[in-house]
Design a protein around this motif. Structure first.
Motif, PDB file in Angstrom:
ATOM      1  N   VAL A   1      47.909  30.164  29.662  1.00  0.00           N
ATOM      2  CA  VAL A   1      47.782  29.663  31.045  1.00  0.00           C
ATOM      3  C   VAL A   1      46.596  30.322  31.732  1.00  0.00           C
ATOM      4  CG1 VAL A   1      48.891  29.613  33.322  1.00  0.00           C
ATOM      5  CG2 VAL A   1      50.237  29.091  31.263  1.00  0.00           C
ATOM      6  N   MET A   2      46.458  31.636  31.583  1.00  0.00           N
ATOM      7  CA  MET A   2      45.359  32.338  32.265  1.00  0.00           C
ATOM      8  C   MET A   2      44.002  31.949  31.684  1.00  0.00           C
ATOM      9  SD  MET A   2      47.168  36.039  32.817  1.00  0.00           S
ATOM     10  CE  MET A   2      45.802  36.802  33.698  1.00  0.00           C
ATOM     11  N   LYS A   3      43.961  31.742  30.350  1.00  0.00           N
ATOM     12  CA  LYS A   3      42.690  31.335  29.734  1.00  0.00           C
ATOM     13  C   LYS A   3      42.274  29.949  30.191  1.00  0.00           C
ATOM     14  CE  LYS A   3      42.536  34.154  25.544  1.00  0.00           C
ATOM     15  NZ  LYS A   3      42.785  34.210  24.088  1.00  0.00           N
ATOM     16  N   ALA A   4      43.252  29.102  30.539  1.00  0.00           N
ATOM     17  CA  ALA A   4      42.928  27.734  30.966  1.00  0.00           C
ATOM     18  C   ALA A   4      42.432  27.682  32.411  1.00  0.00           C
ATOM     19  CB  ALA A   4      44.164  26.839  30.803  1.00  0.00           C
ATOM     20  N   ARG A   5      42.595  28.763  33.144  1.00  0.00           N
ATOM     21  CA  ARG A   5      42.144  28.756  34.538  1.00  0.00           C
ATOM     22  C   ARG A   5      40.624  28.943  34.606  1.00  0.00           C
ATOM     23  NH1 ARG A   5      47.084  32.508  36.978  1.00  0.00           N
ATOM     24  NH2 ARG A   5      48.662  30.891  36.682  1.00  0.00           N
ATOM     25  N   PRO A   6      39.992  28.352  35.597  1.00  0.00           N
ATOM     26  CA  PRO A   6      38.540  28.507  35.708  1.00  0.00           C
ATOM     27  C   PRO A   6      38.155  29.950  36.061  1.00  0.00           C
ATOM     28  CG  PRO A   6      39.429  27.366  37.632  1.00  0.00           C
ATOM     29  CD  PRO A   6      40.570  27.525  36.674  1.00  0.00           C
ATOM     30  N   ALA A   7      36.982  30.358  35.594  1.00  0.00           N
ATOM     31  CA  ALA A   7      36.556  31.747  35.765  1.00  0.00           C
ATOM     32  C   ALA A   7      36.501  32.169  37.232  1.00  0.00           C
ATOM     33  CB  ALA A   7      35.188  31.949  35.106  1.00  0.00           C
ATOM     34  N   ASN A   8      36.339  31.224  38.148  1.00  0.00           N
ATOM     35  CA  ASN A   8      36.284  31.625  39.554  1.00  0.00           C
ATOM     36  C   ASN A   8      37.675  31.792  40.179  1.00  0.00           C
ATOM     37  OD1 ASN A   8      37.074  28.998  39.857  1.00  0.00           O
ATOM     38  ND2 ASN A   8      35.277  28.338  41.050  1.00  0.00           N
ATOM     39  N   ASP A   9      38.715  31.563  39.394  1.00  0.00           N
ATOM     40  CA  ASP A   9      40.078  31.867  39.846  1.00  0.00           C
ATOM     41  C   ASP A   9      40.334  33.339  39.513  1.00  0.00           C
ATOM     42  OD1 ASP A   9      42.821  32.320  39.973  1.00  0.00           O
ATOM     43  OD2 ASP A   9      43.354  30.368  39.125  1.00  0.00           O
ATOM     44  N   PRO A  10      40.563  34.186  40.515  1.00  0.00           N
ATOM     45  CA  PRO A  10      40.732  35.623  40.251  1.00  0.00           C
ATOM     46  C   PRO A  10      41.912  35.943  39.333  1.00  0.00           C
ATOM     47  CG  PRO A  10      40.488  35.198  42.607  1.00  0.00           C
ATOM     48  CD  PRO A  10      40.647  33.862  41.953  1.00  0.00           C
ATOM     49  N   THR A  11      42.824  34.975  39.133  1.00  0.00           N
ATOM     50  CA  THR A  11      43.944  35.228  38.222  1.00  0.00           C
ATOM     51  C   THR A  11      43.672  34.658  36.829  1.00  0.00           C
ATOM     52  OG1 THR A  11      45.130  33.203  38.782  1.00  0.00           O
ATOM     53  CG2 THR A  11      45.566  35.122  40.174  1.00  0.00           C
ATOM     54  N   SER A  12      42.425  34.284  36.563  1.00  0.00           N
ATOM     55  CA  SER A  12      42.099  33.767  35.224  1.00  0.00           C
ATOM     56  C   SER A  12      41.880  34.928  34.256  1.00  0.00           C
ATOM     57  CB  SER A  12      40.839  32.906  35.283  1.00  0.00           C
ATOM     58  OG  SER A  12      39.705  33.712  35.563  1.00  0.00           O
ATOM     59  N   TRP A  13      41.915  34.590  32.984  1.00  0.00           N
ATOM     60  CA  TRP A  13      41.744  35.607  31.937  1.00  0.00           C
ATOM     61  C   TRP A  13      40.413  36.332  32.095  1.00  0.00           C
ATOM     62  CZ3 TRP A  13      45.309  37.692  29.094  1.00  0.00           C
ATOM     63  CH2 TRP A  13      44.946  38.435  27.968  1.00  0.00           C
ATOM     64  N   ILE A  14      39.348  35.554  32.297  1.00  0.00           N
ATOM     65  CA  ILE A  14      38.007  36.145  32.399  1.00  0.00           C
ATOM     66  C   ILE A  14      37.873  36.995  33.658  1.00  0.00           C
ATOM     67  CG2 ILE A  14      35.565  35.587  32.781  1.00  0.00           C
ATOM     68  CD1 ILE A  14      35.637  33.680  30.664  1.00  0.00           C
ATOM     69  N   ALA A  15      38.369  36.478  34.765  1.00  0.00           N
ATOM     70  CA  ALA A  15      38.232  37.229  36.021  1.00  0.00           C
ATOM     71  C   ALA A  15      39.003  38.546  35.940  1.00  0.00           C
ATOM     72  CB  ALA A  15      38.727  36.396  37.198  1.00  0.00           C
ATOM     73  N   GLN A  16      40.148  38.538  35.272  1.00  0.00           N
ATOM     74  CA  GLN A  16      40.912  39.778  35.124  1.00  0.00           C
ATOM     75  C   GLN A  16      40.116  40.804  34.315  1.00  0.00           C
ATOM     76  OE1 GLN A  16      44.256  40.905  36.214  1.00  0.00           O
ATOM     77  NE2 GLN A  16      43.452  39.514  37.754  1.00  0.00           N
ATOM     78  N   ALA A  17      39.485  40.359  33.224  1.00  0.00           N
ATOM     79  CA  ALA A  17      38.692  41.283  32.401  1.00  0.00           C
ATOM     80  C   ALA A  17      37.486  41.802  33.184  1.00  0.00           C
ATOM     81  CB  ALA A  17      38.236  40.599  31.118  1.00  0.00           C
ATOM     82  N   ASP A  18      36.943  40.937  34.029  1.00  0.00           N
ATOM     83  CA  ASP A  18      35.760  41.321  34.781  1.00  0.00           C
ATOM     84  C   ASP A  18      36.060  42.429  35.802  1.00  0.00           C
ATOM     85  OD1 ASP A  18      33.082  40.566  34.475  1.00  0.00           O
ATOM     86  OD2 ASP A  18      33.082  39.733  36.516  1.00  0.00           O
ATOM     87  N   ILE A  19      37.311  42.498  36.273  1.00  0.00           N
ATOM     88  CA  ILE A  19      37.709  43.603  37.157  1.00  0.00           C
ATOM     89  C   ILE A  19      37.445  44.924  36.431  1.00  0.00           C
ATOM     90  CG2 ILE A  19      39.725  44.798  38.112  1.00  0.00           C
ATOM     91  CD1 ILE A  19      40.931  42.086  38.790  1.00  0.00           C
ATOM     92  N   HIS A  20      37.783  44.949  35.146  1.00  0.00           N
ATOM     93  CA  HIS A  20      37.598  46.160  34.357  1.00  0.00           C
ATOM     94  C   HIS A  20      36.114  46.526  34.245  1.00  0.00           C
ATOM     95  CE1 HIS A  20      37.591  48.697  30.677  1.00  0.00           C
ATOM     96  NE2 HIS A  20      38.679  49.175  31.254  1.00  0.00           N
TER      97      HIS A  20
END
Ligand code: C2O
Length: 465
Positions: free
Chosen positions: A57-76
């Protein structure tokens, strides 16, 4: 479903379950979920299936959604503190909010992340392999590859890391800035770093949360912190730690920014979870002052030869009589039951440049006159091993260094009270007038670039007053 739909759906879900979700309000009753050992779960256990679904579900979210897989990794990538005392609380909060996002993604309020106990299962768990598996990620390690015992085995975890009573040695040295690399504690510098680089692929980079194993790795790092506390070891009461807040570092399930304070992060029950290996009754987390090091209880040697070759490297430090007296006294008290957790002899290795060979292993010994690559790690002279985590930010926030510190330089700290005690007993250390610090650099990949260590310090740290 469009993003808009998902959000409105989500708000309704939250409204209906308002007594359940994650809460950081003191005194409020929160269900305490249990984080379980992944290796005790079948590959099709509901917890594993839930995690797979959350990842999808998180991977399917667009990168500009802060709850997406990519956005979560980018916090790190943008914010994670390493090599200082914010390492543990920051990652604890990061996982807790991620876990909350997972619960919303799968619609299961009981979900808790499992953990990967690399001490007892040093292979990446079987649940994380297989081509069509959302938990699979490209890695350097193979399904049968193991993380070396030297970094994750019982001897180092139980015998050294959980055995120190010194908060800064365990958790990282004091820093007043979120990302200034003041010095890595042994939990970070030994198992934590090696699991990242040993797994490899994205795990060896600041985008490591892209690999679904990251979250289980950090759950185990976090579990070791909670074990250490449950053994009766105190976190610091220093206000610079407790009052620090990670301003807008995280987001909740509604993508709203969160700014937890460290004081909100010292009890896992308070955050709504515990580990299956920990007592079910909430502990009262002890707090204690930092151990202090007066100038006359410290001896530092600056290393003029800039590079340490592969051969053992030695520096002989000559403590003054005050420091010698403290060392003798601490070593004599070490095994006594009445020994207080109010003193420790520390070894700090600093001004270390990140080597090109990030898989390098550095073994630290004291006064060993038979040192070679074959010297066993149960030698009384052995202090510990450290390694690097190839973060590309190098401790820099937004391209600026901190506090005049050269952000490309790292430090590691060890508790050598036990080593010195053992050496005294075996007669290899008589009067402390010379302490020889030896570093054995074992190349990881390729030719093995030399390591640069600028400073070596021995200090007697004790509680004031
Ligand atoms: Cu911030 Cu293990 O990484």
């Amino acid at each position: 479903m469009t993003n808009f739909d998902r959000r409105s759906f989500l708000i309704r879900t939250v409204a209906m379950t308002s007594s359940l979700p994650f809460s950081i309000v003191r005194g409020q009753t929160t269900p305490v979920r249990v984080r379980r050992n992944v290796n005790e779960l079948a590959v099709d256990d509901p917890i594993i299936l839930s995690y797979k679904k959350a990842v999808e579900v998180m991977k399917a979210r667009p990168a500009n959604d802060p709850t997406s897989w990519i956005a979560q990794a980018d916090i790190h990538r943008k914010l994670c503190p390493h090599s200082n005392w914010f390492f543990l609380p920051w990652h604890r909060s990061y996982l807790a909010w991620f876990e909350d996002i997972c619960r919303e993604a799968i619609g299961d309020e009981s979900f808790a992340l499992p953990y990967w106990d690399w001490t007892h299962d040093p292979q990446v768990p079987k649940h994380f392999w297989g081509d069509d598996n959302p938990l699979y990620h490209r890695r350097a390690i193979t399904p049968h590859g193991v993380i070396s015992d030297e970094f994750v085995g019982e001897n180092v975890i139980k015998g050294r890391i959980l055995a120190t009573r010194d908060f800064e040695v365990f958790a990282g040295l004091k820093s007043t800035t979120q990302r200034a690399p003041s010095g890595a504690g042994i939990l970070e510098g030994t198992p934590h770093n090696r699991v990242h680089t040993g797994v490899g692929g994205d795990m060896a980079t600041s985008m490591s949360p892209l690999d679904p194993i990251f979250w289980l790795h950090h759950a185990n790092v976090d579990r070791n912190w909670s074990i250490w506390n449950n053994l009766g070891n105190a976190n610091t009461s220093d206000r610079a730690w407790l009052n620090a807040s990670f301003t807008n570092n995280f987001v909740n399930r509604l993508a709203q920014p969160q700014s937890p304070r460290v004081s909100d992060l010292i009890s896992t029950e308070h955050l709504g979870y515990r580990y299956d290996s920990s007592p079910s009754q909430p502990q009262n987390m002890p707090l204690a002052g930092l151990l202090l090091v007066p100038e006359n209880q410290m001896v530092t040697l600056t290393n003029e030869d800039s590079a340490i070759p592969k051969a053992p490297f030695e520096l002989a430090l000559r403590p003054n009589s005050v420091l010698r007296g403290s060392i003798a006294q601490m070593a004599a008290n070490f095994a006594l039951p009445e020994r207080q957790a109010t003193e420790a002899i520390r070894l700090r290795l600093s001004e270390i440049e990140m080597p090109q060979d990030k898989l390098v292993t550095v073994r630290v010994f004291l006064n060993c006159n038979y040192l070679s690559v074959d010297t066993p790690l149960n030698s009384p002279s052995y202090v510990g091993s450290f390694c690097f985590f190839g973060l590309d930010h190098g401790g820099v926030v937004d391209g600026h260094g901190h506090d005049g510190e050269d952000s490309s330089q790292l430090s590691f700290v060890f508790d050598i009270t036990k080593t010195i005690t053992l050496l005294k007993r075996s007669g290899e250390f008589t009067d402390a007038s010379v302490i020889t610090v030896q570093l054995l650099v074992i190349p990881g990949t390729g030719a093995g670039t030399p390591l640069k260590v600028g400073k070596v310090t021995i200090e007697a740290a004790s509680a004031s007053g």
